[in-house]
Design an enzyme around this catalytic site. Structure first.
Site, mmCIF file in Angstrom:
data_model
loop_
_atom_site.group_PDB
_atom_site.id
_atom_site.type_symbol
_atom_site.label_atom_id
_atom_site.label_comp_id
_atom_site.label_asym_id
_atom_site.label_seq_id
_atom_site.Cartn_x
_atom_site.Cartn_y
_atom_site.Cartn_z
ATOM 1 N N HIS A 1 0.855 -1.194 0.000
ATOM 2 C CA HIS A 1 0.000 0.000 0.000
ATOM 3 C C HIS A 1 0.892 1.245 0.000
ATOM 4 C CE1 HIS A 1 -3.780 2.133 0.565
ATOM 5 N NE2 HIS A 1 -3.135 2.935 1.386
ATOM 6 N N GLU B 1 8.331 1.182 -2.096
ATOM 7 C CA GLU B 1 7.478 -0.009 -2.260
ATOM 8 C C GLU B 1 8.295 -1.183 -2.788
ATOM 9 O OE1 GLU B 1 3.618 0.478 -4.299
ATOM 10 O OE2 GLU B 1 3.971 2.631 -4.142
#
Lengths: 210, 210
Positions: free
Chosen positions: B110, B180
Site C-alpha cells: 500500500h 514499495e
C-alpha cells in the site's frame, strides 16, 4: 527590529515540553511570558517560576460553568497580550470560542503521526498503546494548529519514530518525546519568524528547503 | 536443504512491483512460478513471459459470477502449488473464500503509512492525492498480509517518505514507489525465510535487529 512574539504555554502536569521551550528561550525568536496551568500541583508551574516566568493556575474545578472558566483564561491571555499559545500537555478540552479566538495561533503536540492514532480518546499513553496494538513499524510526532476537530488541525511539522521489536509504552514514549521536544521548538521558532502560512488545511513554510 | 517457496504474483497492469521481484529473483529465497493477470493487456504479463515465467490471464469479465472467477484462480494457484501470493497492483476485490485460503500467505503493498490513507477508495493516485490534500509532512509505504478488512491486515514492513513542498502526485508517487519495491522484496525474502510470525494482528520478525 520586529517585536518579539509573546508566548503562553498551557499545561496540566509535568510540562517536559514546556521545559524544552524554556531551554531554547534564547533561540525561539519569542518570549514565554506566561505559563497557565489547570491545576496548582502541576510541576510545570515550578519550572516556569524557577526561571522567572509568571506561572498562573486557573483551576477549572473552581468554576461552575466551563464558559466562565474559559473566559477567565481568555482574559488572562489578553492581559498578557499573547500572540501564540502552546498546549504542552494541557488536559482540558477547549470550547469553540476559545479555539476561534486563537485560530492559527494555538499549537499542540501529538505523540503520533496524524491522522493515525489521533482524535477523541487518543491521549498520553493510550496513543502509544494503540500504536503497539496495531503492530505498525513506524510512528512519530506531530505539531499542528488546534481546531474544533480534535487532532485534525493544519499540520506544521511531523517526524517519524521507528517502533522496535519488544518496545514497551515507556520505551516508545521516551523516544517519541525527544522528537516532540525538537519539533515543538522548531514549530514555535517558525511561528515567531512569521514563516507559517495556512492555506485551507495545509501549511506552507516560507523559505523552507526540502 | 529447505525447498524454495513458490510465489505467484497477481497483477492488473504495468507491474513495476513485479519487475522489482524479478530483478531480485536470485536473492528472494523463493521462485516466482506464476504471474496471474486480470486482463490480457497487462504489461506485467510480458515482463513475466520475457524471463520465462508463466504468465496467465484470467479475465474477470469472462465470468458471470465472481465465485466462478475466483474458483478458477484458486484452481490455477493450487495447480502451481503456490506458497505465497503477492498482490502487485491487482485491481480486483477478492472474496472471503479466496482470502481465507491464503490467510497469512498473501501480501499487498500500500502506497501510504497505514492505518493512514487506507481502506476502500484509497488506491493508486487517490492515495497520494489524499496525502497532499491532508497536508501531512510524512507518508510512506506499507507491506501487509491481506485480510477481509481492506488495508487492515497484519503489517510486515513500513518505511517513511517525506512530503516535500511543491510535491505533485507524480513526484510523490515516484519516491514512494522506490520504497514499495525495496519493502516488497524484503518482505517476500522474510516470508521465504520463514521469519514472519503472526500473533493476532501483529507480526514478529524472527531474528530482526532493531
Amino acid at each position: 527590529m520586529k517585536q518579539k512574539k509573546r508566548i503562553a504555554v498551557m499545561i496540566s502536569g509535568n510540562g517536559s515540553n514546556l521545559q524544552a521551550l524554556i531551554d531554547h528561550q534564547d533561540s525561539l525568536g519569542g518570549e514565554i511570558v506566561l505559563v497557565l496551568s489547570s491545576n496548582e500541583e502541576a510541576k510545570g508551574l515550578e519550572r516556569a517560576r524557577s526561571v522567572g516566568i509568571d506561572g498562573i493556575c486557573i483551576d477549572s474545578n473552581a468554576f461552575e460553568e466551563r464558559n466562565m472558566y474559559e473566559q477567565m483564561m481568555l482574559n488572562t491571555l489578553e492581559a498578557y497580550e499573547v500572540d501564540l499559545i502552546v498546549l504542552a500537555g494541557f488536559m482540558r478540552i477547549l470550547g469553540a470560542k476559545f479555539i476561534q479566538t486563537y485560530a492559527n495561533r494555538m499549537m499542540n503536540v501529538h505523540p503520533a503521526l496524524l491522522p493515525s492514532f489521533g482524535g477523541p480518546g487518543y491521549y498520553g499513553e493510550r496513543v502509544h498503546q494503540a500504536v503497539l496494538d496495531a503492530g505498525v513499524r513506524v510512528t512519530g510526532a506531530t505539531v499542528h494548529f488546534v481546531t474544533i476537530d480534535t487532532d485534525a488541525g493544519p499540520i506544521i511539522l511531523q517526524e517519524c519514530v521507528r517502533v522496535h521489536p519488544n518496545d514497551t509504552i515507556q520505551l516508545l514514549q521516551k523516544r517519541v518525546l525527544e522528537v516532540e521536544h525538537r519539533l515543538l521548538v522548531a514549530a514555535v521558532r517558525l511561528f515567531c519568524e512569521d514563516r507559517l502560512v495556512v492555506n485551507k488545511n495545509c501549511i506552507e513554510i516560507v523559505g523552507m528547503e526540502e
